[in-house]
Design a protein around this motif. Structure first.
Motif, PDB file in Angstrom:
ATOM      1  N   ARG A  93     -16.540  15.072  10.334  1.00 22.42           N
ATOM      2  CA  ARG A  93     -16.795  14.918  11.988  1.00 22.42           C
ATOM      3  C   ARG A  93     -18.196  14.684  12.285  1.00 22.42           C
ATOM      4  O   ARG A  93     -18.601  14.047  13.351  1.00 22.42           O
ATOM      5  N   LEU A  94     -19.311  15.438  11.681  1.00 27.95           N
ATOM      6  CA  LEU A  94     -20.559  15.616  12.258  1.00 27.95           C
ATOM      7  C   LEU A  94     -21.403  14.585  11.561  1.00 27.95           C
ATOM      8  O   LEU A  94     -22.635  14.293  11.831  1.00 27.95           O
ATOM      9  N   ALA A  95     -21.184  14.393  10.221  1.00 26.10           N
ATOM     10  CA  ALA A  95     -22.277  13.710   9.326  1.00 26.10           C
ATOM     11  C   ALA A  95     -21.611  12.430   8.623  1.00 26.10           C
ATOM     12  O   ALA A  95     -21.989  12.098   7.684  1.00 26.10           O
ATOM     13  N   ASP A  96     -20.443  11.925   9.213  1.00 29.00           N
ATOM     14  CA  ASP A  96     -19.777  10.718   8.690  1.00 29.00           C
ATOM     15  C   ASP A  96     -19.654  11.005   7.022  1.00 29.00           C
ATOM     16  O   ASP A  96     -19.715   9.755   6.219  1.00 29.00           O
ATOM     17  N   GLY A  97     -19.122  11.969   6.631  1.00 30.24           N
ATOM     18  CA  GLY A  97     -18.932  12.345   5.281  1.00 30.24           C
ATOM     19  C   GLY A  97     -17.185  11.871   5.119  1.00 30.24           C
ATOM     20  O   GLY A  97     -16.793  11.355   6.102  1.00 30.24           O
ATOM     21  N   PRO A  98     -16.904  11.707   3.926  1.00 28.55           N
ATOM     22  CA  PRO A  98     -15.571  11.129   3.623  1.00 28.55           C
ATOM     23  C   PRO A  98     -14.391  12.162   4.621  1.00 28.55           C
ATOM     24  O   PRO A  98     -14.677  13.367   4.370  1.00 28.55           O
ATOM     25  N   LYS A  99     -13.415  11.485   4.723  1.00 28.55           N
ATOM     26  CA  LYS A  99     -12.381  12.027   5.221  1.00 28.55           C
ATOM     27  C   LYS A  99     -11.629  13.297   4.281  1.00 28.55           C
ATOM     28  O   LYS A  99     -11.417  12.812   3.397  1.00 28.55           O
ATOM     29  N   PRO A 100     -11.572  14.463   4.775  1.00 22.05           N
ATOM     30  CA  PRO A 100     -11.103  15.606   3.786  1.00 22.05           C
ATOM     31  C   PRO A 100      -9.832  15.185   3.380  1.00 22.05           C
ATOM     32  O   PRO A 100      -8.925  14.664   3.950  1.00 22.05           O
ATOM     33  N   PRO A 101      -9.525  15.428   2.053  1.00 23.21           N
ATOM     34  CA  PRO A 101      -7.873  15.057   1.480  1.00 23.21           C
ATOM     35  C   PRO A 101      -6.841  16.095   2.074  1.00 23.21           C
ATOM     36  O   PRO A 101      -7.634  17.253   2.433  1.00 23.21           O
ATOM     37  N   LYS A 102      -6.051  15.618   2.391  1.00 23.95           N
ATOM     38  CA  LYS A 102      -4.647  16.165   2.880  1.00 23.95           C
ATOM     39  C   LYS A 102      -4.018  17.012   1.640  1.00 23.95           C
ATOM     40  O   LYS A 102      -4.182  16.332   0.265  1.00 23.95           O
ATOM     41  N   PRO A 103      -3.182  17.901   1.688  1.00 28.29           N
ATOM     42  CA  PRO A 103      -2.370  18.712   0.652  1.00 28.29           C
ATOM     43  C   PRO A 103      -1.639  17.471   0.198  1.00 28.29           C
ATOM     44  O   PRO A 103      -0.750  16.645   0.776  1.00 28.29           O
ATOM     45  N   PRO A 104      -0.887  17.295  -1.117  1.00 29.11           N
ATOM     46  CA  PRO A 104       0.120  16.597  -1.558  1.00 29.11           C
ATOM     47  C   PRO A 104       1.126  16.732  -0.956  1.00 29.11           C
ATOM     48  O   PRO A 104       1.469  17.762  -0.648  1.00 29.11           O
ATOM     49  N   ARG A 105       2.043  15.541  -0.445  1.00 26.63           N
ATOM     50  CA  ARG A 105       3.116  15.607   0.400  1.00 26.63           C
ATOM     51  C   ARG A 105       4.440  16.384  -0.556  1.00 26.63           C
ATOM     52  O   ARG A 105       5.427  16.648   0.158  1.00 26.63           O
ATOM     53  N   GLY A 106       4.289  16.032  -1.765  1.00 32.60           N
ATOM     54  CA  GLY A 106       5.739  16.274  -2.693  1.00 32.60           C
ATOM     55  C   GLY A 106       5.324  16.061  -4.142  1.00 32.60           C
ATOM     56  O   GLY A 106       4.134  15.849  -4.577  1.00 32.60           O
ATOM     57  N   GLY A 107       6.510  16.173  -5.007  1.00 28.06           N
ATOM     58  CA  GLY A 107       6.223  16.122  -6.279  1.00 28.06           C
ATOM     59  C   GLY A 107       5.773  17.091  -7.215  1.00 28.06           C
ATOM     60  O   GLY A 107       5.261  18.148  -6.452  1.00 28.06           O
ATOM     61  N   PRO A 108       5.341  16.846  -8.258  1.00 30.64           N
ATOM     62  CA  PRO A 108       4.659  18.133  -9.051  1.00 30.64           C
ATOM     63  C   PRO A 108       3.386  18.395  -8.598  1.00 30.64           C
ATOM     64  O   PRO A 108       2.766  19.523  -8.605  1.00 30.64           O
ATOM     65  N   ALA A 175       9.820  13.754  -3.152  1.00 30.05           N
ATOM     66  CA  ALA A 175       8.933  12.508  -3.645  1.00 30.05           C
ATOM     67  C   ALA A 175       7.568  12.813  -3.150  1.00 30.05           C
ATOM     68  O   ALA A 175       7.497  13.327  -1.844  1.00 30.05           O
ATOM     69  N   ASP A 176       6.607  11.886  -3.593  1.00 32.31           N
ATOM     70  CA  ASP A 176       5.040  12.027  -2.931  1.00 32.31           C
ATOM     71  C   ASP A 176       5.012  11.181  -1.680  1.00 32.31           C
ATOM     72  O   ASP A 176       4.109  10.659  -1.488  1.00 32.31           O
ATOM     73  N   ARG A 177       6.414  10.721  -1.378  1.00 35.08           N
ATOM     74  CA  ARG A 177       6.338  10.022  -0.139  1.00 35.08           C
ATOM     75  C   ARG A 177       5.178   8.952   0.306  1.00 35.08           C
ATOM     76  O   ARG A 177       4.796   8.709   1.278  1.00 35.08           O
ATOM     77  N   ASP A 178       5.003   7.802  -0.782  1.00 34.34           N
ATOM     78  CA  ASP A 178       4.133   6.844  -0.674  1.00 34.34           C
ATOM     79  C   ASP A 178       2.996   7.156  -0.122  1.00 34.34           C
ATOM     80  O   ASP A 178       2.112   6.202   0.633  1.00 34.34           O
ATOM     81  N   ARG A 179       2.106   8.329  -0.349  1.00 26.65           N
ATOM     82  CA  ARG A 179       0.733   8.481   0.134  1.00 26.65           C
ATOM     83  C   ARG A 179      -0.250   7.672  -0.748  1.00 26.65           C
ATOM     84  O   ARG A 179      -0.002   7.828  -1.960  1.00 26.65           O
ATOM     85  N   PRO A 180      -0.991   6.798  -0.167  1.00 27.03           N
ATOM     86  CA  PRO A 180      -2.074   6.339  -0.943  1.00 27.03           C
ATOM     87  C   PRO A 180      -2.790   7.239  -1.465  1.00 27.03           C
ATOM     88  O   PRO A 180      -3.193   8.466  -1.057  1.00 27.03           O
ATOM     89  N   PRO A 181      -3.578   6.853  -2.621  1.00 25.14           N
ATOM     90  CA  PRO A 181      -4.548   8.024  -3.412  1.00 25.14           C
ATOM     91  C   PRO A 181      -5.531   8.375  -2.406  1.00 25.14           C
ATOM     92  O   PRO A 181      -6.085   7.309  -2.007  1.00 25.14           O
ATOM     93  N   SER A 182      -6.084   9.475  -2.442  1.00 29.71           N
ATOM     94  CA  SER A 182      -7.113  10.037  -1.970  1.00 29.71           C
ATOM     95  C   SER A 182      -8.494   9.578  -2.587  1.00 29.71           C
ATOM     96  O   SER A 182      -8.620   9.448  -3.881  1.00 29.71           O
ATOM     97  N   ARG A 183      -9.225   9.175  -1.889  1.00 26.08           N
ATOM     98  CA  ARG A 183     -10.575   8.705  -2.278  1.00 26.08           C
ATOM     99  C   ARG A 183     -11.632   9.816  -2.865  1.00 26.08           C
ATOM    100  O   ARG A 183     -12.758   9.751  -3.351  1.00 26.08           O
ATOM    101  N   THR A 184     -11.174  11.051  -2.446  1.00 32.06           N
ATOM    102  CA  THR A 184     -12.014  12.113  -2.822  1.00 32.06           C
ATOM    103  C   THR A 184     -11.276  13.270  -3.448  1.00 32.06           C
ATOM    104  O   THR A 184     -10.122  13.155  -3.397  1.00 32.06           O
ATOM    105  N   SER A 185     -11.949  14.092  -4.022  1.00 29.71           N
ATOM    106  CA  SER A 185     -11.366  14.926  -4.815  1.00 29.71           C
ATOM    107  C   SER A 185     -10.552  16.114  -4.138  1.00 29.71           C
ATOM    108  O   SER A 185     -11.223  16.437  -3.050  1.00 29.71           O
ATOM    109  N   PRO A 186      -9.320  16.592  -4.599  1.00 30.98           N
ATOM    110  CA  PRO A 186      -8.810  17.632  -3.698  1.00 30.98           C
ATOM    111  C   PRO A 186      -9.735  18.973  -3.710  1.00 30.98           C
ATOM    112  O   PRO A 186     -10.352  19.343  -4.770  1.00 30.98           O
ATOM    113  N   GLY A 187      -9.535  19.669  -2.452  1.00 28.48           N
ATOM    114  CA  GLY A 187     -10.375  20.861  -2.453  1.00 28.48           C
ATOM    115  C   GLY A 187      -9.585  21.948  -2.842  1.00 28.48           C
ATOM    116  O   GLY A 187      -9.944  23.208  -3.048  1.00 28.48           O
TER     117      GLY A 187
END
Length: 187
Positions: A93-108, A175-187
């Motif tokens: 929000r403040l430094a134009d960093g990458p959007k934080p990844p969201k938790p996976p929606r489903g699956g393993p 299912a992982d409900r068709d979420r596109p892969p995140s461009r950042t690593s999960p936190g």
């Protein structure tokens, strides 16, 4: 009185965290930011000191003492994770960093995510129980610490329910409900 200290500590934690992140991203003061973020755990020390002082001063333990232990346990177990997520959101929000990844929606991936959260809950429960046991030993009077004894099954219930929720993601992964892969690593 201890309830007021708990509320003040919660507010204090968020104020210190926000100030640290604003110093880092809005003011570009990295040292100040680091000092403020390192100071965030001092809020737990204040609460622990207030709880010990209250009990050593002759107070009979009540729900506020158990709540203080639970707050400290949660803060220690989840604090670093919470600060990392807040930092990622502030950077976005403040430094134009990458959007934080969201938790996976489903699956393993979601099941693994939930089990990691549960492990943090187990740690929080263990810390809470250790603090409660320490308070009981500190007071040394069963009549004054009777209320604290009731916190052991409460903590166990919370951790157990959290474990059932984590298990549900293994048994019913979805299912992982068709979420596109995140461009950042999960936190």
């Amino acid at each position: 009185m201890l309830y007021a200290v708990i509320i003040a500590c919660e507010i204090g934690f968020w104020v210190v965290l926000a100030a640290g992140l604003l110093a880092r991203y809005a003011l570009r003061r990295r040292r100040l930011s680091t000092a403020l973020l390192v100071a965030a755990p001092l809020v737990d020390v204040v609460l622990l000191a207030a709880t010990v002082a209250d009990l050593r001063g002759g107070a009979t333990a009540n729900a506020s003492h158990g709540l203080a232990a639970a707050y400290i346990g949660f803060s220690i177990a989840f604090g670093h994770r919470l600060v990392r997520r807040a930092d990622a959101h502030a950077a976005h929000r403040l430094a134009d960093g990458p959007k934080p990844p969201k938790p996976p929606r489903g699956g393993p991936a979601r099941a693994a995510y939930e089990w990691r959260l549960w492990l943090h809950a187990v740690l929080a429960g263990a810390i809470t129980c250790a603090l409660i046991a320490g308070a009981i030993a500190l007071v040394g009077d069963a009549a004054r610490t009777e209320e604290l004894e009731s916190w052991f099954p409460r903590v166990g219930t919370v951790v157990g329910v959290w474990g059932v929720i984590a298990l549900s993601y293994v048994l019913f992964p979805g299912a992982d409900r068709d979420r596109p892969p995140s461009r950042t690593s999960p936190g």
